[in-house]
Design a protein around this motif. Structure first.
Motif, short mmCIF file in Angstrom:
data_model
loop_
_atom_site.label_atom_id
_atom_site.label_comp_id
_atom_site.label_asym_id
_atom_site.label_seq_id
_atom_site.Cartn_x
_atom_site.Cartn_y
_atom_site.Cartn_z
N TYR A 246 62.23 61.02 67.02
CA TYR A 246 61.24 60.15 67.66
C TYR A 246 59.85 60.79 67.57
N GLY A 247 58.86 59.99 67.23
CA GLY A 247 57.47 60.46 67.24
C GLY A 247 57.00 61.11 65.95
N LYS A 248 57.94 61.48 65.07
CA LYS A 248 57.53 62.17 63.85
C LYS A 248 56.66 61.29 62.95
N ASP A 249 56.74 59.99 63.15
CA ASP A 249 55.94 59.07 62.34
C ASP A 249 54.61 58.74 63.01
N MET A 250 54.34 59.34 64.16
CA MET A 250 53.06 59.08 64.83
C MET A 250 52.26 60.38 64.78
N GLU A 251 50.98 60.26 65.07
CA GLU A 251 50.18 61.49 64.97
C GLU A 251 49.68 61.98 66.31
N ASN A 252 50.45 61.74 67.36
CA ASN A 252 49.95 62.15 68.68
C ASN A 252 50.71 63.35 69.24
N GLY A 253 51.55 63.95 68.40
CA GLY A 253 52.25 65.17 68.82
C GLY A 253 53.37 64.94 69.82
N VAL A 254 53.66 63.68 70.15
CA VAL A 254 54.72 63.40 71.12
C VAL A 254 56.07 63.46 70.42
N ASP A 255 57.05 64.12 71.04
CA ASP A 255 58.37 64.15 70.44
C ASP A 255 59.44 63.66 71.42
N PHE A 256 60.71 63.75 70.99
CA PHE A 256 61.78 63.19 71.82
C PHE A 256 61.93 63.94 73.13
N ALA A 257 61.65 65.25 73.12
CA ALA A 257 61.75 66.02 74.37
C ALA A 257 60.76 65.47 75.39
N ASN A 258 59.51 65.22 74.95
CA ASN A 258 58.49 64.68 75.86
C ASN A 258 58.92 63.31 76.37
N LEU A 259 59.38 62.46 75.46
CA LEU A 259 59.76 61.10 75.84
C LEU A 259 60.90 61.13 76.85
N LEU A 260 61.92 61.91 76.53
CA LEU A 260 63.10 61.97 77.38
C LEU A 260 62.73 62.42 78.80
N GLU A 261 61.86 63.39 78.86
CA GLU A 261 61.44 63.92 80.16
C GLU A 261 60.70 62.84 80.97
N GLU A 262 59.79 62.14 80.31
CA GLU A 262 59.04 61.09 81.02
C GLU A 262 59.97 59.95 81.45
N VAL A 263 60.92 59.61 80.61
CA VAL A 263 61.89 58.56 80.96
C VAL A 263 62.71 59.02 82.17
N ALA A 264 63.13 60.28 82.15
CA ALA A 264 63.94 60.81 83.25
C ALA A 264 63.19 60.73 84.57
N LYS A 265 61.87 61.01 84.52
CA LYS A 265 61.07 61.04 85.75
C LYS A 265 60.96 59.66 86.40
N ILE A 266 61.15 58.60 85.63
CA ILE A 266 61.08 57.25 86.21
C ILE A 266 62.19 57.07 87.23
#
Ligand code: SAH
Ligand code: SF4
Ligand code: F3S
Length: 477
Positions: A246-266
């Motif tokens: 996840y995120g490797k095709d974007m240029e904002n440095g966000v990856d699956f670890a970041n996403l998963l953590e933010e999703v978990a916090k919801i």
């Protein structure tokens, strides 16, 4: 019947091309005014084959159909529109679909207004589309994985003109947001985090049928998860062919670890994700999985083979050793982690020794569950051109041997649950026995249990009394 003039046919070769062009994101969804009431007084039915990506696409198609007035129906004798959402992953998946389309011939004979539409991954294959156009007159509508949003217009044409409507693009694809969705689950939901795949494993057709990897923005994903939480959903599964990329095709440095953590916090009670390619699994991702209680300790980690030469020819980019290292890290860091896998036997010229290496890795990893397949050559993929001198009987025998092996460990693991209490999210009554409830544990074990006053969507603690190979039996406490 003629094909409508503006048709477009698939081309697998074209579909495998990758450019550096930016991903187009379409945030607004508009239904043409003339199609807005197309389904009033009419019904639809969708048959879905294949993976969760297809399940989720069917939810979008159902959402679109209901927005324009259609109602769902199981009564195939009287339904107005049937959509068959197909899977191209192996030949036997394709044969099932052709069987179903064949069965619908009678319905079409009796009702020439019936629209039978075929979509999904098989629709992206030129040879299949050619076959349908030549031999299956009952199919009136064909559209691809990149054309789902066009459904109202395509149906309008099929219903109002006496032509076959065919629209299949073979391209890298866009990211569409805000398409309607009708969730099929009451308390469990799928959330796409990315589309397509860029891994091009040499045996696999998915990169050709689904286009290039396109991640959704974190903002859109979090918004969807928050909405699901507000609506009372108890479990979400983050979907992608390859969620760890996840995120490797974007240029904002966000990856699956970041996403998963933010999703978990919801704070949705249960979060699952699939599929994880070992290639992109970072330590940071493992830490996040270990850290958040609402991220379920269950990882589907396809190994495909335990032989380095085969893995290399598959284009998997890991070795049996690095796979096992990752496996051990997950087991060490994520308490009670359950790990499942996918394995292919009979890859072109797989030697006895190579197969033995697969058995050896299974012996080391002792999976909770495994999905095992005999290799099936897919048109247009590099492996389909590889020499293969291994006979079908040997492959069948290997599948059997492999299933015996992993099944034995799965039973052992399940037996270790006997006498323990697991938390189950209740799906409803068991499909096999209407006096018994069923649901899944945190480690994704199917649990059948007795109890009173229990409802779908409840969390129930269940004492496990008896383990089976594929499920656990117990009682609510
Ligand atoms: N994206 C996922 C896999 C999706 S396909 C991943 O990379 O892990 C699901 C499984 O189908 C694969 O893991 C593989 O084991 C199997 N598969 C894919 N192509 C196949 C083929 N040509 N023949 C047999 N099995 C195949
Ligand atoms: Fe297919 Fe490999 Fe992509 Fe999985 S990662 S979808 S097996 S190409
Ligand atoms: Fe099948 Fe397409 Fe999924 S080929 S496995 S439905 S991505």
């Amino acid at each position: 019947m003629k094909i409508k003039e503006n048709w477009s046919l698939p081309d697998l070769k074209e579909a495998g091309r990758r450019t550096r062009s930016a991903i187009e994101r379409v945030d607004q969804y508009l239904i043409p005014a003339h199609a807005m009431h197309l389904g009033e007084g009419k019904t639809y039915h969708i048959s879905t084959y294949g993976c969760q990506a297809n399940e989720r696409d069917s939810e979008t198609m159902a959402g679109i159909l209901e927005t324009i007035g259609f109602k769902p129906s199981e009564d195939l004798e009287h339904v107005d529109v049937i959509l068959i959402n197909t899977c191209a992953i192996r030949q036997n998946a394709e044969e099932k679909v052709l069987g179903e389309i064949g069965n619908f011939k009678r319905l079409y004979k009796e009702n020439k207004d019936l629209i039978i539409g075929v979509c999904g991954c098989m629709a992206q294959e030129n040879s299949f589309v050619k076959l349908l156009l030549e031999k299956y007159p009952q199919v009136r509508l064909l559209f691809g994985t990149h054309n789902i949003q066009d459904l109202p217009q395509l149906l309008y044409e099929a219903m109002n003109e006496h032509t076959k409507v065919v629209k299949i693009y073979s391209k890298e694809g866009e990211v569409y947001e805000n398409l309607p969705v009708k969730r099929f689950g009451q308390h469990k939901a799928w959330v796409n985090i990315m589309y397509g795949c860029d891994k091009f494993c040499t045996y696999c057709i998915v990169p050709y049928t689904r286009g290039k990897q396109r991640s959704r923005t974190m903002e859109q994903i979090l918004k969807e998860v928050q909405e699901l939480k507000n609506e009372g959903y108890k479990e979400i599964t983050l979907l992608g062919q390859n969620v760890n990329a996840y995120g490797k095709d974007m240029e904002n440095g966000v990856d699956f670890a970041n996403l998963l953590e933010e999703v978990a916090k919801i704070g949705i009670p249960r979060i699952r994700f699939m599929t994880s390619h070992p290639w992109d699994f970072t330590d940071q991702m493992i830490d996040v999985i270990a850290q958040y209680e609402n991220i379920m300790p269950f990882i589907h980690l396809p190994m495909q083979s335990g032989d380095d030469e085969i893995l290399k020819r598959m284009g998997r980019r890991y070795t049996s050793e690095s796979y096992y290292e990752l496996y051990q890290k997950l087991k060490a860091k994520v308490p009670n982690a359950a790990i499942s896998t996918d394995i292919i036997v009979g890859f072109p010229n797989e030697s006895d020794e190579a197969f033995q290496n697969t058995l050896d890795l299974v012996e080391k990893c002792k999976f909770d569950n495994a999905f095992t397949f005999v290799y099936s050559p897919r048109p247009g993929t590099p492996a389909a051109k590889m020499e293969d001198t291994i006979d079908a009987e040997t492959k069948k025998q290997r599948l059997y041997t492999l299933n015996e092996k992993w099944g034995q460990y799965a039973r052992q693991i399940n037996t270790s649950y006997e006498g323990k209490v697991v938390r189950v999210l209740v799906d409803g009554m068991s499909k096999r026995n209407e006096n018994v409830y069923s649901g899944y544990s945190e480690t994704n074990k199917l649990v059948n249990f007795t109890g009173e006053n229990i409802h779908p969507g409840d969390f129930v603690d269940v004492l496990i009394e008896e383990a089976k190979t594929f499920s656990l039996d117990g009682k609510a406490i």
